[in-house]
Motif scaffolding. Structure first.
Motif, PDB file in Angstrom:
ATOM      1  N   SER A   1     -11.332  -4.202 -15.168  1.00  0.00           N
ATOM      2  CA  SER A   1     -12.439  -3.246 -15.275  1.00  0.00           C
ATOM      3  C   SER A   1     -13.471  -3.480 -14.179  1.00  0.00           C
ATOM      4  O   SER A   1     -13.985  -2.531 -13.587  1.00  0.00           O
ATOM      5  N   ALA A   2     -13.751  -4.738 -13.894  1.00  0.00           N
ATOM      6  CA  ALA A   2     -14.747  -5.061 -12.867  1.00  0.00           C
ATOM      7  C   ALA A   2     -14.263  -4.703 -11.464  1.00  0.00           C
ATOM      8  O   ALA A   2     -15.036  -4.250 -10.627  1.00  0.00           O
ATOM      9  N   VAL A   3     -12.965  -4.880 -11.218  1.00  0.00           N
ATOM     10  CA  VAL A   3     -12.399  -4.563  -9.902  1.00  0.00           C
ATOM     11  C   VAL A   3     -12.425  -3.061  -9.656  1.00  0.00           C
ATOM     12  O   VAL A   3     -12.661  -2.601  -8.548  1.00  0.00           O
ATOM     13  N   GLY A   4     -12.164  -2.296 -10.701  1.00  0.00           N
ATOM     14  CA  GLY A   4     -12.267  -0.843 -10.589  1.00  0.00           C
ATOM     15  C   GLY A   4     -10.992  -0.144 -10.195  1.00  0.00           C
ATOM     16  O   GLY A   4      -9.887  -0.647 -10.389  1.00  0.00           O
ATOM     17  N   GLU A   5     -11.150   1.050  -9.628  1.00  0.00           N
ATOM     18  CA  GLU A   5     -10.036   1.955  -9.350  1.00  0.00           C
ATOM     19  C   GLU A   5      -9.019   1.411  -8.358  1.00  0.00           C
ATOM     20  O   GLU A   5      -7.853   1.790  -8.408  1.00  0.00           O
TER      21      GLU A   5
ATOM     22  N   LEU B   1       2.850   1.134  -7.038  1.00  0.00           N
ATOM     23  CA  LEU B   1       3.965   0.202  -7.241  1.00  0.00           C
ATOM     24  C   LEU B   1       4.824   0.614  -8.438  1.00  0.00           C
ATOM     25  O   LEU B   1       6.055   0.582  -8.366  1.00  0.00           O
ATOM     26  N   THR B   2       4.182   1.034  -9.520  1.00  0.00           N
ATOM     27  CA  THR B   2       4.922   1.481 -10.705  1.00  0.00           C
ATOM     28  C   THR B   2       5.827   2.651 -10.367  1.00  0.00           C
ATOM     29  O   THR B   2       7.001   2.678 -10.771  1.00  0.00           O
ATOM     30  N   ALA B   3       5.303   3.615  -9.623  1.00  0.00           N
ATOM     31  CA  ALA B   3       6.101   4.793  -9.257  1.00  0.00           C
ATOM     32  C   ALA B   3       7.339   4.382  -8.462  1.00  0.00           C
ATOM     33  O   ALA B   3       8.454   4.855  -8.735  1.00  0.00           O
ATOM     34  N   ALA B   4       7.172   3.490  -7.495  1.00  0.00           N
ATOM     35  CA  ALA B   4       8.309   3.034  -6.680  1.00  0.00           C
ATOM     36  C   ALA B   4       9.325   2.281  -7.530  1.00  0.00           C
ATOM     37  O   ALA B   4      10.541   2.471  -7.394  1.00  0.00           O
TER      38      ALA B   4
ATOM     39  N   LEU C   1       0.811  -1.213   0.000  1.00  0.00           N
ATOM     40  CA  LEU C   1       0.000   0.000   0.000  1.00  0.00           C
ATOM     41  C   LEU C   1       0.845   1.265   0.000  1.00  0.00           C
ATOM     42  O   LEU C   1       0.383   2.322  -0.413  1.00  0.00           O
ATOM     43  N   ASP C   2       2.077   1.159   0.470  1.00  0.00           N
ATOM     44  CA  ASP C   2       2.973   2.311   0.507  1.00  0.00           C
ATOM     45  C   ASP C   2       4.391   1.854   0.151  1.00  0.00           C
ATOM     46  O   ASP C   2       5.291   1.893   0.978  1.00  0.00           O
ATOM     47  N   PRO C   3       4.583   1.424  -1.108  1.00  0.00           N
ATOM     48  CA  PRO C   3       5.890   0.886  -1.493  1.00  0.00           C
ATOM     49  C   PRO C   3       6.952   1.974  -1.595  1.00  0.00           C
ATOM     50  O   PRO C   3       6.660   3.103  -1.976  1.00  0.00           O
TER      51      PRO C   3
ATOM     52  N   GLY D   1      -6.095  -0.168 -10.076  1.00  0.00           N
ATOM     53  CA  GLY D   1      -5.315   0.847 -10.784  1.00  0.00           C
ATOM     54  C   GLY D   1      -4.475   1.697  -9.844  1.00  0.00           C
ATOM     55  O   GLY D   1      -3.321   2.015 -10.151  1.00  0.00           O
ATOM     56  N   ASP D   2      -5.045   2.053  -8.693  1.00  0.00           N
ATOM     57  CA  ASP D   2      -4.306   2.853  -7.707  1.00  0.00           C
ATOM     58  C   ASP D   2      -3.112   2.077  -7.155  1.00  0.00           C
ATOM     59  O   ASP D   2      -2.021   2.620  -7.006  1.00  0.00           O
ATOM     60  N   LEU D   3      -3.346   0.820  -6.829  1.00  0.00           N
ATOM     61  CA  LEU D   3      -2.271  -0.038  -6.311  1.00  0.00           C
ATOM     62  C   LEU D   3      -1.169  -0.191  -7.360  1.00  0.00           C
ATOM     63  O   LEU D   3       0.016  -0.063  -7.056  1.00  0.00           O
ATOM     64  N   ASP D   4      -1.566  -0.435  -8.596  1.00  0.00           N
ATOM     65  CA  ASP D   4      -0.624  -0.571  -9.703  1.00  0.00           C
ATOM     66  C   ASP D   4       0.196   0.715  -9.874  1.00  0.00           C
ATOM     67  O   ASP D   4       1.418   0.657 -10.060  1.00  0.00           O
TER      68      ASP D   4
END
Length: 197
Positions: free
Chosen positions: A99-103, A112-115, A20-22, A106-109
């Motif tokens: 798409s079904a899981v929603g935002e 992690l991508t930023a880190a 959640l906070d990588p 995407g937020d988690l991804d």
């Protein structure tokens, strides 16, 4: 007072990655390569002796990105290689499920991508034009995978992913390899790209 749920995962390197906070300090390429080599694309619904892994897909996307953008700086080729890197800890979901899981996914991804990007000297958010070019390479890869491994006809793949230029995919044949071999190839490619940045 209830205890907060555990949000970290222990990696093979010994790092504890807070999902959640990588932080970039907890990212190791060996962990990414290992995880991606064992994560199956297409929910494992591909032909062959081995699953087609996200690591193998990432290598293909980087190659296609380079073919489509031969003059792009090496750092964007590295971004192409790492485009699905968060999946080493959150897994790969097919697009309809995302798409079904929603935002939340995407937020988690994105975190992690930023880190991951910061860990390897890339900007936390890459330019929109680069992201779009990587997405194009990703779609071309998906078309190839659909036709060569997942049982789609070219007509079906064209409807889902768009028509592909023949010269872009010329000579590309997908060969399934054991996870440890793919892990090694991914790690080696990462090192080669870093050397040229």
């Amino acid at each position: 007072m209830s205890k907060a749920p555990r949000a970290w995962q222990r990696m093979l390197s010994g790092r504890r990655l807070d999902l959640l906070d990588p932080t970039p300090m907890d990212i190791e390429i060996e962990d990414i390569a290992h995880g991606l080599a064992f994560v199956a694309r297409w929910n494992g619904q591909t032909r062959g002796e081995f699953a087609y892994s996200v690591a193998e897909h990432s290598l293909l996307v980087e190659e296609i990105y380079h073919r489509e953008n031969p003059n792009a700086p090496t750092k964007w080729r590295l971004a192409a290689l790492l485009h699905d890197a968060p999946e080493y800890v959150i897994g790969d979901m097919i697009s309809p499920v995302k798409s079904a899981v929603g935002e939340g996914y995407g937020d988690l991804d994105a975190r992690l991508t930023a880190a991951i990007h910061l860990r390897f000297g890339l900007p936390s958010v890459i330019p929109k034009t680069v992201k779009q070019a990587i997405k194009r390479a990703d779609k071309i890869s998906a078309w190839l995978e659909a036709v060569q491994l997942a049982g789609f006809s070219e007509t079906e793949a064209n409807k889902l992913f768009g028509r592909i230029k023949t010269e872009t995919i010329s000579g590309l044949s997908l060969v399934l390899r054991p996870p440890l071999e793919v892990r090694e190839a991914f790690t080696k490619r990462h090192e080669e790209l870093l050397e040229h940045i």
